[in-house]
Design a protein around this motif. Structure first.
Motif: not given
Length: 348
Positions: A26-29, A270-277
């Motif tokens: 999910a983080a990759m996409f 910001l959403s991607v940052f949260m997923v990545q964290m």
């Protein structure tokens, strides 16, 4: 004392690895989405580069593309780590690599926040760039036969039509420049000669605007010449004819457009940052939970944590490590200088 410590049984570690594998994809996409957002913003900026004075704002899409690609690579590695965690022998190959990988991934992840902050911080730079760029674009509008400026007229006309704007600040900006090429002026005409002579720079100035400033919503045919002369047109008052020309300046229109794009991209980043964290936190738990696992006893209960010690102790250790590295580097420089001086003395 370990920070955010959790006990993991074998089943919990398996579920953690499975969940992390899904989260990494999910983080990759999400990283790919960030990359394409950067490409889109870069394309939109390049489309109107002729009316921009500098490229400072390009740092935002460039950074988005870099961190987007980095996120894809990080999450591909994280997915492979999850698969190897089910085999102690294969996971052992990652042990020396995991800590620097985790630190590097954390740094790249925080670059998402940097890109988001820059998208708002560079608004003033964007506005100033457009102010100067549009001013030059209007000034060179007439130079259709000058190399390097042949398409300036076309660019400005398309811009004013697309964004329903006129001039830099407003339509009056066209009154201050000669926007008609001399080849289309009849210098045998008295009005033309009088206008040219009345200007100290010998320019043909008029209270008129290009056709692209005309508002199609106007109920009457567009008045683009003698705009300030009420007597030149029947039943006309330029102060009340609000629909005749676009009242908004192109600088305001473009700033609103680009800031709208960035305001849309910002929450996405910001959403991607949260997923990545979340992915990195799960990876850290998996890394620390696998420390005590041996091939002979896969079902042993272990502990996972984010930091081996408290936040304060960890920061102090990092500070001391950094100081030691700097001292070591400084000592090497001094040794090299001393050695160089000794060689010079020996040669003398």
């Amino acid at each position: 004392m370990s920070m955010m410590k959790i006990k993991f049984t074998f089943q919990k570690r398996v579920r953690l690895a499975q969940g992390l594998w899904l989260l990494s994809w999910a983080a990759m996409f999400s990283g790919m989405v960030v990359f394409f957002m950067g490409v889109f913003l870069k394309t939109e900026l390049l489309r109107r580069s002729e009316v921009m004075h500098n490229d400072d704002i390009h740092v935002v899409p460039n950074l988005l593309m870099v961190v987007g690609l980095a996120s894809v690579g990080i999450n591909l590695c994280a997915g492979r780590i999850c698969q190897d965690s089910m085999d102690v022998a294969r996971f052992a190959r990652w042990k020396t690599f995991l800590t620097p990988f985790f630190i590097g991934s954390l740094l790249f992840t925080f670059m998402f926040l940097v890109a988001m902050a820059l998208s708002y911080a560079l608004q003033a730079s964007l506005e100033e760039s457009l102010k100067i760029g549009l001013k030059n674009g209007i000034r060179f509008y007439k130079d259709t036969d000058t190399p390097g400026r042949c398409f300036q007229k076309q660019t400005i006309d398309h811009l004013q039509i697309e964004f329903q704007c006129c001039g830099n600040n407003n339509f009056r900006d066209w009154f201050e420049v000669q926007w008609i090429n001399n080849r289309y002026l009849d210098f045998t005409c008295k009005d033309v000669k009088d206008r040219v002579r009345s200007n100290v720079d010998g320019r043909y100035l008029m209270d008129g605007v290009p056709f692209s400033c005309c508002n199609p919503a106007s109920p009457r045919p567009c008045i683009q010449e003698h705009i300030l002369d009420n007597t030149a047109h029947h039943n006309y008052d330029y102060q009340t004819e609000e629909l005749n020309l676009y009242s908004r300046g192109c600088r305001q229109a473009l700033v609103s457009y680009y800031m709208g794009l960035m305001n849309t991209i910002g929450p996405g980043v910001l959403s991607v940052f949260m997923v990545q964290m979340s992915m990195l936190a799960s990876l850290r738990y998996l890394q620390t939970a696998m420390i005590g696992v041996e091939a002979e006893d896969m079902e042993v209960e272990t502990e996972g944590y984010i930091l081996e010690k408290g936040l304060k102790e960890t920061l102090e250790e990092a500070k001391e490590t950094l100081k030691a590295l700097l001292r070591l580097k400084g000592g090497q420089v001094v040794d090299e200088t001393t050695e160089g001086d000794a060689e010079a003395g020996a040669s003398e």
